[in-house]
Design a protein around this motif. Structure first.
Motif, PDB file in Angstrom:
ATOM      1  N   ARG A 106      -5.605  30.254  24.257  1.00 20.81           N
ATOM      2  CA  ARG A 106      -5.986  30.427  22.786  1.00 20.81           C
ATOM      3  C   ARG A 106      -6.726  31.720  22.992  1.00 20.81           C
ATOM      4  O   ARG A 106      -6.735  32.357  21.715  1.00 20.81           O
ATOM      5  N   THR A 107      -7.770  31.981  23.838  1.00 18.23           N
ATOM      6  CA  THR A 107      -8.283  33.285  23.748  1.00 18.23           C
ATOM      7  C   THR A 107      -7.350  34.497  24.193  1.00 18.23           C
ATOM      8  O   THR A 107      -7.657  35.570  23.310  1.00 18.23           O
ATOM      9  N   LEU A 108      -6.378  34.451  24.837  1.00 21.14           N
ATOM     10  CA  LEU A 108      -5.506  35.400  25.065  1.00 21.14           C
ATOM     11  C   LEU A 108      -4.612  35.725  23.899  1.00 21.14           C
ATOM     12  O   LEU A 108      -4.389  36.486  23.498  1.00 21.14           O
ATOM     13  N   ARG A 109      -4.227  34.789  22.998  1.00 18.84           N
ATOM     14  CA  ARG A 109      -3.783  34.808  21.725  1.00 18.84           C
ATOM     15  C   ARG A 109      -4.357  35.352  20.734  1.00 18.84           C
ATOM     16  O   ARG A 109      -4.082  36.047  19.805  1.00 18.84           O
ATOM     17  N   GLU A 110      -5.639  35.277  20.813  1.00 15.71           N
ATOM     18  CA  GLU A 110      -6.602  35.861  19.787  1.00 15.71           C
ATOM     19  C   GLU A 110      -6.734  37.341  20.291  1.00 15.71           C
ATOM     20  O   GLU A 110      -6.898  38.186  19.158  1.00 15.71           O
TER      21      GLU A 110
END
Length: 255
Positions: free
Chosen positions: A73-77
């Motif tokens: 989720r963080t890396l997609r953001e």
């Protein structure tokens, strides 16, 4: 609503709409299926065996699911440039980082509660409550580690691998120290003393996950209050250290 609370709520909504609940349900189904399989095996004290194996399986699943969800989720953001947009807003960096961490920690707490409930089939409610609360603290620590590594390494595989390595080392460092004491490294020599010093230094830097969320609590009852408080306190302390390190790194990012 404060910005940190809004970010935490957004993460919870995204977790509910993602595949995380289905993965958690699959892990629960696999654990219960394993228990049914073990119940068919004619072994002495098979009930205790079921409980120990299912508890270990659910604990590992909770840690992995939280680490994978936080990192992806963080890396997609980051990849979608949403992080750059948020950094440009007039919202403090601490509120943004701690809001994310709070949301991920709440996801871990929800997983811990869902995974603890089936254990009431085998263990006393007090022991299950102690185990579940410890697992919630453990998943919060995993979330803090995954968020820190995702923000720092900016790649999914290294971030998840680093989180898994930290978790596994924290789980096994006591066993490694015991093996070293009984093996060649345990000899009274310069090499042996150096090996013990290295292991002691590594153990000092790692969270004592081997003392938390223990299956023995479910088998023989909740631990003494002092031992339980020490285990939970070490998790909370390491969580605070990881949060401070991540917040320091996040504050230095350019918008």
């Amino acid at each position: 609503m404060p910005p940190a609370a809004g970010l935490a709520r957004l993460i919870l909504v995204e977790a509910r709409r993602s595949g995380l609940p289905w993965l958690a349900a699959a892990c629960l189904a696999a654990g219960l299926g394993l228990a049914v399989f073990l119940s068919q095996v004619a072994l002495t004290e098979s009930r205790e065996l079921q409980l120990a194996i299912v508890a270990a399986w659910l604990r590992a699943c909770a840690a992995f699911l939280v680490a994978a969800f936080v990192a992806t989720r963080t890396l997609r953001e980051i990849d979608d440039k949403a992080l750059e947009l948020l950094l440009a807003l007039p919202v403090g960096r601490p509120a943004q980082y701690l809001g994310r961490l709070a949301g991920f920690a709440l996801c871990g707490a929800a997983l811990a509660a869902a995974f603890a409930l089936p254990l009431l089939l085998w263990a006393a409610p007090g022991a299950v409550l102690a185990w579940g609360f410890s697992l919630a603290c453990e998943t919060a620590l995993v979330a803090a580690a995954a968020l820190f590594f995702a923000m720092t390494l900016v790649q999914p595989v290294p971030a998840i691998a680093a989180t898994a390595g930290l978790y596994l080392l924290g789980r096994s460092i006591a066993a490694l120290q015991a093996l070293a004491a009984g093996g060649p490294v345990g000899e009274d020599s310069l090499v042996g003393q150096l090996g013990h010093a290295v292991l002691a230094a590594v153990a000092f830097l790692l969270p004592r996950l081997d003392e938390a969320t223990r299956s023995e609590w479910l088998l023989y009852g909740a631990p003494p209050a002092a031992a339980y408080a020490a285990a939970i306190g070490s998790l909370v302390l390491y969580l605070a250290v990881l949060a401070a390190a991540g917040l320091f790194d996040f504050a230095r990012k350019e918008p």
